[in-house]
Design an enzyme around this catalytic site. Structure first.
Site: not given
Length: 273
Positions: A125, A84, A63
């Site tokens: 994340g 994404n 990503k």
């Protein structure tokens, strides 16, 4: 037929082809969505261009790798620092973050108000970063990021997101909305929850970005203690729909979104489609 797909290292049993191909078929759009497992990040654009792919989604661990390679990056993707969703048109590449839009749509769908609310985000994340930017844009009063890697993550997160608080799991005080962006509780390890029942009792709303299973241990404990619960199916579908809208220049109506959510829930329960 236009080619689309999902790029990642290990894609397993992704539900993305089911969702996108259903949309293409239902709306009579030219398109075929496939999975592209790629071992080396340097090969992504080269491989997909060679296969005449005109749009693709990106999942773990890629990503953040295309940020410097694309011709255009949308505002939300710049703020998040992750992409994404890529559209290829007239030889140019355009990057977006559909997780951001999917998360906001999920909140709207379930009437979860963020403005002036205290929000805790479990995890640090890529998914957490999309959630942090969305919460900030929606006017959250307080954004607290909870991480197990406090020593290594705190400086990085504070540098990127100025107005957040970063704490360890032991330092969760409580607030109004608790969002799990970690993989804890995801299939096949479904008996785990990222936090205890005692911590869940300190909140009013529990949101889990995990969609498999739809009813995670985290949400079961939350439901048991009277919290409003939202699972990750809505975000999964809405981020996929945003991709199709960007690729095809269309607007998908609410009825099809609901149809897709029901389709995904049935697939997860192993029922006949």
């Amino acid at each position: 037929m236009s080619k689309y797909g999902l790029v990642g290292k290990k894609l397993g049993h992704s539900l993305s082809p089911l969702i996108h191909n259903y949309v293409f078929q239902k709306l009579n759009l030219s398109g075929e969505y496939s999975l592209y497992e790629i071992e080396n990040e340097k090969d992504i654009l080269k491989k997909l261009r060679a296969e005449d792919v005109v749009g693709f989604n990106i999942t773990i661990p890629y990503k953040e790798v295309l940020l410097e390679e694309l011709d255009y990056i949308s505002e939300e993707a710049k703020k998040i620092g992750a992409i994404n969703l890529v559209r290829i048109e007239d030889g140019k590449t355009y990057g977006y973050n559909s997780d951001y839009f999917g998360f906001i749509k999920m909140l709207e769908e379930h009437s979860v108000e963020i403005s002036k609310k205290s929000c805790y985000v479990l995890g640090s994340g890529g998914a957490a970063k999309s959630v942090i930017v969305a919460l900030n844009d929606l006017g959250a009063k307080e954004i607290v990021v909870v991480t197990r890697d406090i020593e290594s993550k705190k400086a990085e997160l504070k540098r990127k997101f100025k107005n957040i608080i970063v704490v360890s799991y032991e330092d969760i005080i409580g607030g109004e909305i608790l969002i799990n962006t970690t993989p804890v509780g995801m299939y096949p390890n479904t008996l785990n929850s990222p936090v205890t029942e005692d911590i869940l009792k300190r909140f009013d709303v529990a949101i889990d970005l995990i969609y498999n299973p739809a009813d995670t241990e985290f949400l079961k404990l939350a439901k048991k203690n009277g919290l409003k619960c939202v699972n990750g199916v809505s975000m999964l579908v809405n981020q996929a729909i945003k991709s199709d809208e960007i690729w095809k220049g269309i607007k998908v109506d609410r009825a099809l979104v609901e149809e897709l959510e029901e389709l995904v829930e049935k697939e997860l329960r192993g029922e006949k489609l």
